[in-house]
Design a protein around this motif. Structure first.
Motif, PDB file in Angstrom:
ATOM      1  N   UNK A 111       0.849  -1.196   0.000  1.00 23.29           N
ATOM      2  CA  UNK A 111       0.000   0.000   0.000  1.00 23.29           C
ATOM      3  C   UNK A 111       0.883   1.242   0.000  1.00 23.29           C
ATOM      4  N   UNK A 112       0.592   2.176  -0.895  1.00 22.62           N
ATOM      5  CA  UNK A 112       1.320   3.442  -0.978  1.00 22.62           C
ATOM      6  C   UNK A 112       0.294   4.571  -0.922  1.00 22.62           C
ATOM      7  N   UNK A 113       0.460   5.481   0.018  1.00 23.97           N
ATOM      8  CA  UNK A 113      -0.497   6.579   0.158  1.00 23.97           C
ATOM      9  C   UNK A 113       0.204   7.835   0.646  1.00 23.97           C
ATOM     10  N   UNK A 114      -0.483   8.927   0.441  1.00 22.85           N
ATOM     11  CA  UNK A 114       0.016  10.236   0.857  1.00 22.85           C
ATOM     12  C   UNK A 114      -0.460  10.505   2.281  1.00 22.85           C
ATOM     13  N   UNK A 115       0.467  10.569   3.222  1.00 21.25           N
ATOM     14  CA  UNK A 115       0.096  10.750   4.621  1.00 21.25           C
ATOM     15  C   UNK A 115      -0.468  12.112   4.944  1.00 21.25           C
ATOM     16  N   UNK A 116      -0.350  13.079   4.015  1.00 22.70           N
ATOM     17  CA  UNK A 116      -0.866  14.431   4.280  1.00 22.70           C
ATOM     18  C   UNK A 116      -2.313  14.601   3.843  1.00 22.70           C
ATOM     19  N   UNK A 117      -2.884  13.595   3.181  1.00 18.93           N
ATOM     20  CA  UNK A 117      -4.269  13.717   2.701  1.00 18.93           C
ATOM     21  C   UNK A 117      -5.248  13.470   3.851  1.00 18.93           C
ATOM     22  N   UNK A 118      -6.219  14.359   3.993  1.00 23.88           N
ATOM     23  CA  UNK A 118      -7.241  14.188   5.030  1.00 23.88           C
ATOM     24  C   UNK A 118      -8.150  13.012   4.699  1.00 23.88           C
ATOM     25  N   UNK A 119      -8.404  12.780   3.411  1.00 21.55           N
ATOM     26  CA  UNK A 119      -9.210  11.645   2.949  1.00 21.55           C
ATOM     27  C   UNK A 119      -8.728  11.274   1.555  1.00 21.55           C
ATOM     28  N   UNK A 120      -9.193  10.136   1.073  1.00 21.55           N
ATOM     29  CA  UNK A 120      -8.727   9.648  -0.216  1.00 21.55           C
ATOM     30  C   UNK A 120      -9.862   9.669  -1.228  1.00 21.55           C
ATOM     31  N   UNK A 121      -9.515  10.120  -2.434  1.00 22.49           N
ATOM     32  CA  UNK A 121     -10.515  10.275  -3.485  1.00 22.49           C
ATOM     33  C   UNK A 121     -11.005   8.933  -3.995  1.00 22.49           C
ATOM     34  N   UNK A 122     -10.096   7.958  -4.054  1.00 23.57           N
ATOM     35  CA  UNK A 122     -10.471   6.642  -4.566  1.00 23.57           C
ATOM     36  C   UNK A 122      -9.469   5.614  -4.082  1.00 23.57           C
ATOM     37  N   UNK A 123      -9.860   4.360  -4.193  1.00 23.31           N
ATOM     38  CA  UNK A 123      -8.947   3.241  -3.943  1.00 23.31           C
ATOM     39  C   UNK A 123      -8.518   2.696  -5.296  1.00 23.31           C
ATOM     40  N   UNK A 124      -7.205   2.732  -5.551  1.00 20.97           N
ATOM     41  CA  UNK A 124      -6.649   2.273  -6.821  1.00 20.97           C
ATOM     42  C   UNK A 124      -5.876   0.986  -6.578  1.00 20.97           C
ATOM     43  N   UNK A 125      -6.196  -0.054  -7.332  1.00 20.00           N
ATOM     44  CA  UNK A 125      -5.449  -1.311  -7.260  1.00 20.00           C
ATOM     45  C   UNK A 125      -4.676  -1.474  -8.573  1.00 20.00           C
ATOM     46  N   UNK A 126      -3.438  -1.934  -8.467  1.00 12.47           N
ATOM     47  CA  UNK A 126      -2.546  -1.974  -9.628  1.00 12.47           C
ATOM     48  C   UNK A 126      -2.029  -3.396  -9.818  1.00 12.47           C
ATOM     49  N   UNK A 127      -2.273  -3.972 -10.987  1.00 14.66           N
ATOM     50  CA  UNK A 127      -1.786  -5.307 -11.312  1.00 14.66           C
ATOM     51  C   UNK A 127      -0.461  -5.242 -12.056  1.00 14.66           C
ATOM     52  N   UNK A 128       0.479  -6.142 -11.768  1.00 14.47           N
ATOM     53  CA  UNK A 128       1.806  -6.102 -12.404  1.00 14.47           C
ATOM     54  C   UNK A 128       1.784  -6.668 -13.812  1.00 14.47           C
ATOM     55  N   UNK A 129       2.855  -6.378 -14.555  1.00 17.60           N
ATOM     56  CA  UNK A 129       2.978  -6.877 -15.915  1.00 17.60           C
ATOM     57  C   UNK A 129       3.756  -8.175 -15.985  1.00 17.60           C
ATOM     58  N   UNK A 130       3.805  -8.765 -17.185  1.00 14.09           N
ATOM     59  CA  UNK A 130       4.584  -9.974 -17.425  1.00 14.09           C
ATOM     60  C   UNK A 130       6.057  -9.676 -17.190  1.00 14.09           C
TER      61      UNK A 130
END
Length: 641
Positions: free
Chosen positions: A305-324
């Motif tokens: 999980x990577x997030x910005x600790x200065x954000x009061x709330x998060x706009x969305x949850x983004x999930x990222x799949x790796x490549x071959x």
């Protein structure tokens, strides 16, 4: 083995005696010259002293040569004996384990093993202890001989001048530079400052390489067209010949030997630690977290999980799949301009996924990653086990049912398999997808190396079974060391040209980042996973389960031909971005895949003209590649889609 060891010991002893004799001669020369200098010398005596000084220098060099020869002999003896020890220990361990398992299961054994099973097991243990003892002693001796090694290197400065009375200014500068740290440090210290030293020379090939890269897809496409008709060995490979303990044993031997080679290689040219997203994120001002997710069939996957600790709330949850051939670190290779950090900077809660077999997915509750059973998987398992387990985990952590799915190539394959099997069960957690070059259809693949592999895929299966536990083992320590030192240290531009030829003629490969990225590249996958893609080559608009051959298909699927994947089962809005110069897949196949989706899923399709299939990981113009995806995400969030 003992005879060989003793023979080398005798050679070493002879070298020691010879060295002692040379040292005595040098000592006598020094004593003689010292006494005569105290008494004063005539011109003739001075000339004689000069000759004796030359003899002294020559004898000193002989001593240096003897020391080096004796060290090389000892090192060669040690390596040979360690190799023999490991081979003998592997055979004895295999026999001992077979004996113990037979005793535990209550099965009797016949032959020599029944009589000497206990002795063989004990001998295997002794050999392993001996090997470990040699390694420990070598580590300790290595620390104690560094000073001596440095003195030898300092004195051994050969520039074709052995007469100590003839040191002109040029020679003195040469000797001074030899005494400099560049001469006496380890190979690593020498090579690191020379990182990319071949690049200026190789760069003159750029016009030639671009011309070749433009022509390569033509023979690639021709080979791809004949690939469906080259499965000549398949019936043999599906037999018990490659499904028994012999292949496991041969792979074990290769794995053990490659581990020893890797230890030696890393001692000379060490490879940096793997990049972990949770450890890299704080370097760029973000919060990094790491978790483990266990699938229903026992694979343990690292989720970051990577997030910005200065954000009061998060706009969305983004999930990222790796490549071959990549992993969860796929989108952090260009540091602060990486897609992951850009999304986190804009207050999105970013989660990086892992698929089994890659760097952070080599764990299992029961199986070892050096067993063939561990590597018995393909894209179906990524979509039916890995992706759903991680989506459920993120849902439990965030309680979010409007996730945004980003990814590249195989992330799309996993999505299509998941939706084909589960329908809406997991699609309900996704609000939209944003995928670069997702692989569904792959019939027009035009990469020359992949098309050659498609023609020879059954040979690849045999090699994988006999040598590397059915693993395409780019993360094998030896192979990884070679790849890193070539692409990350010695000549990144050479690998840039290789990627340009094989992945598409594009300058959008940021090779100055290779020393950073190749800590994690290239990653391993199973032979079956690679063969799954190769099976699609030459088959237009074809996506199905893995084809094991009629007999094995009947056993696994209860039918002689594999079931087709229903791409139209995907109904979540999909935004596809295809590299315009890509060869795996080509834009036409990506478009056909997008058109095969359910009508509600066809959100947008865009060709990114100047990029190829390597560009998503290390683009030069990151805005041109990531910008359309991020802007589409922001537009979707703004209208509540």
């Amino acid at each position: 083995m003992t005879v060989v060891d003793n023979a080398f010991a005798a050679v070493l002893a002879a070298c020691v005696f010879l060295g002692r004799e040379a040292a005595d001669d040098v000592r006598d020369q020094i004593c003689s010259l010292a006494s005569r200098l105290e008494q004063g010398m005539t011109a003739e005596e001075d000339r004689q002293a000069a000759l004796e000084l030359r003899v002294l220098r020559t004898r000193q060099q002989i001593l240096q040569d003897v020391v080096r020869a004796s060290n090389n002999a000892h090192g060669g003896a040690t390596l040979c004996c360690l190799f023999i020890t490991v081979m003998e220990a592997s055979v004895c361990c295999y026999a001992g384990v077979s004996y113990v398992r037979a005793m535990i299961n209550g099965r009797g054994m016949s032959g020599t093993l029944a009589d000497y099973g206990v002795i063989v097991s004990a001998w295997a243990l002794i050999l392993l202890l001996r090997f470990m003892a040699n390694c420990i002693m070598g580590e300790q001796l290595c620390k104690s001989v560094q000073g001596f090694r440095r003195q030898v290197q300092l004195q051994d400065c050969r520039y074709g001048v052995y007469d100590l009375l003839y040191f002109d200014y040029t020679t003195m500068k040469a000797v001074s530079s030899c005494v400099d740290a560049k001469c006496v440090n380890s190979v690593t210290t020498v090579v690191n400052p020379l990182g990319g030293i071949l690049d200026p020379v190789v760069s003159v090939l750029n016009p030639v390489v671009e011309g070749v890269a433009g022509l390569v897809p033509i023979p690639g496409a021709l080979l791809g067209a004949v690939a469906p008709y080259t499965a000549l060995l398949n019936p043999l490979l599906q037999s018990a010949l490659l499904q028994n303990n012999i292949t496991q044993f041969s792979s074990d031997i290769v794995t053990n030997l490659s581990a020893i080679v890797a230890l030696l290689a890393n001692a000379v040219l060490p490879v940096p630690p793997y990049l972990r997203p949770d450890q890299e994120a704080p370097k760029f001002g973000f919060v990094g977290e790491a978790y483990n997710v266990t699938t229903s069939d026992g694979y343990i996957l690292g989720v970051f999980r990577v997030r910005n600790g200065t954000c009061a709330s998060y706009r969305s949850v983004v999930i990222v799949g790796p490549g071959v051939l990549s992993n969860a670190a796929s989108f952090i290779y260009i540091k602060e301009n990486s897609l992951v950090y850009r999304l986190a900077r804009e207050c999105n809660d970013v989660w990086l996924f892992t698929f089994r077999g890659s760097l952070f997915g080599r764990g299992h509750t029961l199986l070892s990653d050096t067993s063939s059973a561990f590597w018995d998987f393909y894209q179906y398992h990524w979509g039916v086990y890995d992706l759903p387990a991680q989506i459920e985990f993120v849902y439990r952590k965030t309680n979010n049912t409007r996730m945004r799915y980003f990814g590249v190539d195989r992330a799309g394959t996993a999505l299509l398999f998941m939706n084909h099997v589960y329908g809406q069960r997991y699609q309900r957690f996704l609000a939209a997808t944003y995928l670069i070059g997702p692989i569904g259809y792959l019939g027009r693949l035009s990469s020359l190396i992949f098309d050659v592999l498609a023609v020879l895929r059954d040979g690849l299966t045999a090699a994988g079974a006999l040598v590397l536990h059915n693993e395409v083992a780019f993360m094998n320590p030896t192979i990884h060391s070679v790849l890193y030192n070539l692409c990350g240290r010695i000549s990144p531009i050479t690998c840039y040209y290789i990627f340009q030829i094989q992945a598409g003629n594009s300058r959008e490969i940021n090779y100055p980042f290779f020393p950073y990225a190749f800590a994690n590249l290239l990653d391993s996958i199973s032979v079956t996973s690679l063969n799954y893609y190769l099976q699609q080559t030459g088959k237009i608009k074809y996506m199905a389960y893995f084809d094991y051959g009629p007999a094995e298909n009947l056993r696994r699927y209860n039918r002689t031909t594999p079931e087709s994947v229903n791409i139209a089962a995907t109904t979540v809005p999909c935004n596809f971005y295809t590299p315009g110069r890509g060869t795996v897949p080509v834009p036409e196949d990506v478009l056909d895949t997008w058109l095969a989706l359910a009508p509600s899923a066809r959100a947008s399709y865009q060709v990114l003209e100047k990029y190829n299939n390597v560009s998503p990981f290390v683009p030069v113009d990151s805005e041109g590649l990531y910008g359309p995806m991020v802007r589409q995400l922001n537009a979707d969030l703004a209208r509540g889609a």
